[in-house]
Design a protein around this motif. Structure first.
Motif, mmCIF file in Angstrom:
data_model
loop_
_atom_site.group_PDB
_atom_site.id
_atom_site.type_symbol
_atom_site.label_atom_id
_atom_site.label_comp_id
_atom_site.label_asym_id
_atom_site.label_seq_id
_atom_site.Cartn_x
_atom_site.Cartn_y
_atom_site.Cartn_z
ATOM 1 N N ALA A 1 42.179 19.460 -66.708
ATOM 2 C CA ALA A 1 41.830 20.762 -65.423
ATOM 3 C C ALA A 1 40.732 21.522 -65.884
ATOM 4 O O ALA A 1 39.671 21.965 -65.393
ATOM 5 N N MET A 2 40.835 21.328 -67.892
ATOM 6 C CA MET A 2 39.394 22.643 -68.824
ATOM 7 C C MET A 2 38.255 21.914 -68.494
ATOM 8 O O MET A 2 37.392 22.534 -68.155
ATOM 9 N N GLN A 3 38.463 20.685 -67.912
ATOM 10 C CA GLN A 3 37.572 19.153 -67.229
ATOM 11 C C GLN A 3 36.754 19.738 -66.478
ATOM 12 O O GLN A 3 35.738 18.706 -66.196
ATOM 13 N N GLY A 4 37.559 20.070 -65.947
ATOM 14 C CA GLY A 4 36.789 20.723 -63.888
ATOM 15 C C GLY A 4 37.379 18.863 -63.280
ATOM 16 O O GLY A 4 37.052 19.706 -62.217
ATOM 17 N N VAL A 5 38.589 18.425 -64.032
ATOM 18 C CA VAL A 5 39.915 17.430 -62.707
ATOM 19 C C VAL A 5 40.572 18.465 -61.975
ATOM 20 O O VAL A 5 40.793 19.235 -62.364
ATOM 21 N N LEU A 6 40.414 18.742 -60.482
ATOM 22 C CA LEU A 6 41.597 18.728 -59.903
ATOM 23 C C LEU A 6 42.827 18.218 -60.355
ATOM 24 O O LEU A 6 42.781 17.041 -59.785
ATOM 25 N N VAL A 7 43.375 18.693 -60.162
ATOM 26 C CA VAL A 7 44.799 18.347 -61.389
ATOM 27 C C VAL A 7 45.883 19.052 -59.821
ATOM 28 O O VAL A 7 46.273 19.752 -59.774
ATOM 29 N N TYR A 8 46.730 18.301 -59.295
ATOM 30 C CA TYR A 8 47.689 18.085 -57.796
ATOM 31 C C TYR A 8 49.019 17.934 -58.029
ATOM 32 O O TYR A 8 49.149 16.468 -58.348
ATOM 33 N N ASN A 9 49.853 18.453 -58.796
ATOM 34 C CA ASN A 9 49.820 20.039 -59.138
ATOM 35 C C ASN A 9 49.650 20.337 -60.400
ATOM 36 O O ASN A 9 49.700 19.053 -61.352
ATOM 37 N N ASP A 10 48.686 21.289 -60.625
ATOM 38 C CA ASP A 10 48.666 21.638 -62.279
ATOM 39 C C ASP A 10 49.833 21.697 -63.118
ATOM 40 O O ASP A 10 50.778 21.779 -62.503
ATOM 41 N N GLY A 11 49.490 21.576 -64.549
ATOM 42 C CA GLY A 11 50.173 21.513 -65.349
ATOM 43 C C GLY A 11 50.517 22.896 -65.624
ATOM 44 O O GLY A 11 52.088 22.854 -65.753
ATOM 45 N N LYS A 12 50.104 24.012 -65.485
ATOM 46 C CA LYS A 12 50.440 25.240 -65.118
ATOM 47 C C LYS A 12 51.810 25.660 -64.253
ATOM 48 O O LYS A 12 52.782 25.881 -64.398
#
Length: 303
Positions: free
Chosen positions: A83-94
């Protein structure tokens, strides 16, 4: 475009997602998070994902396998770093962290006024004993759950006469997570034990079902039966509020009705299975997930 689906067991769900992506002209493949490499040896940090020549535009998180604390932290770190590198993460880690930790889920729901059963979390055996005594005085039946867990594993009633589990017993692991047992009214089928799974995607309820257990647990993995059930407005409002509080792209919200008619959120699942739900709904859950995922891509307008 290639899309990694993070999961340790592709199985039915992986096949459904791959087929749904294929139907939209997108190549997707399943890969376990533990197979990824965090490479900090070059000029900049890099995350290597098997099957990917370059950093993907987005990743779909279907499952994060359990393991030691260090293993789980590393797997979640991969999601955070992507996510920090601009990748969409679905659902994200948070979002996954908020939901997988039942104490944090309960805390956030409580903070935002989303109805959830009375809950206590502590490490002290003395405090745990005091909670039990006060619950008994208030005629509250307690349920003890593992802080991290799914499919009903380790969830059990804690009768007043039963000894308190030792702190390091399996499924307790040094933390006491208690909830008040919510007893639903008997349904039209005469089953006293039942709850509801409400599936939310992109702030919309897309499907729901009633789960009835042979005993008091209703999880399908524990032998519960799935039945089609249209969520009423109160259930939908509660599920949408829970998804919003935890900032979920998609989730399965477990809801139970109490004897007095009120509804309570039992759990919010950030990586929910939907095989049982798919069996009782005409909605194509995997396709709805994939379509929402693709709509969130920066290039969605050109896709």
């Amino acid at each position: 475009m290639q899309i990694p689906i993070f999961t340790d067991e592709a199985g039915w769900h992986g096949a459904q997602l791959i087929q749904a992506f294929k139907g939209r002209g997108v190549d997707a493949h399943c890969v376990p998070l533990h197979a990824c490499l965090i490479n900090l040896s070059g000029q900049g940090p890099a995350i290597s994902i098997p099957g990917q020549r370059a950093l993907p535009q987005a990743v779909f998180v279907r499952g994060v396998a359990g393991g030691s604390l260090q293993q789980v932290v590393t797997r979640l770190n991969v999601l955070h770093m992507l996510a920090m590198q601009g990748v969409l993460v679905y659902n994200d880690g948070k979002a996954i962290e908020r939901a997988v930790d039942k104490a944090m889920t309960s805390f956030l729901l409580g903070m935002h006024g989303v109805k959830t059963p009375a809950t206590w979390v502590c490490e002290s055996r003395q405090q745990a004993q005091q909670i039990r005594q006060e619950a008994q005085a208030n005629q509250q039946q307690l349920v003890i759950k593992p802080l991290f867990g799914s499919q009903g594993l380790g969830v059990r009633k804690l009768p007043f006469a039963e000894p308190l589990p030792v702190p390091m017993q399996q499924f307790v692991d040094g933390v006491y997570y208690f909830q008040q047992l919510i007893t639903p009214p008997a349904d039209a089928d005469g089953r006293a034990s039942h709850d509801y799974r409400v599936f939310v995607i992109a702030d919309q309820v897309v499907a729901s079902m009633k789960r009835s257990g042979a005993a008091w647990l209703n999880n399908l993995a524990s032998g519960g039966l799935a039945k089609a059930h249209a969520a009423n407005q109160a259930m939908m409002d509660l599920a949408l509020a829970a998804a919003s509080v935890l900032n979920m792209d998609y989730c399965g919200v477990d809801i139970m009705q109490a004897q007095g008619g009120e509804y309570y959120v039992l759990e919010v699942n950030s990586m929910p299975a939907w095989k049982g739900l798919q069996s009782v709904t005409e909605q194509n859950i995997a396709q709805l997930l994939v379509d929402d995922f693709l709509a969130k891509l920066p290039c969605a307008a050109n896709h």
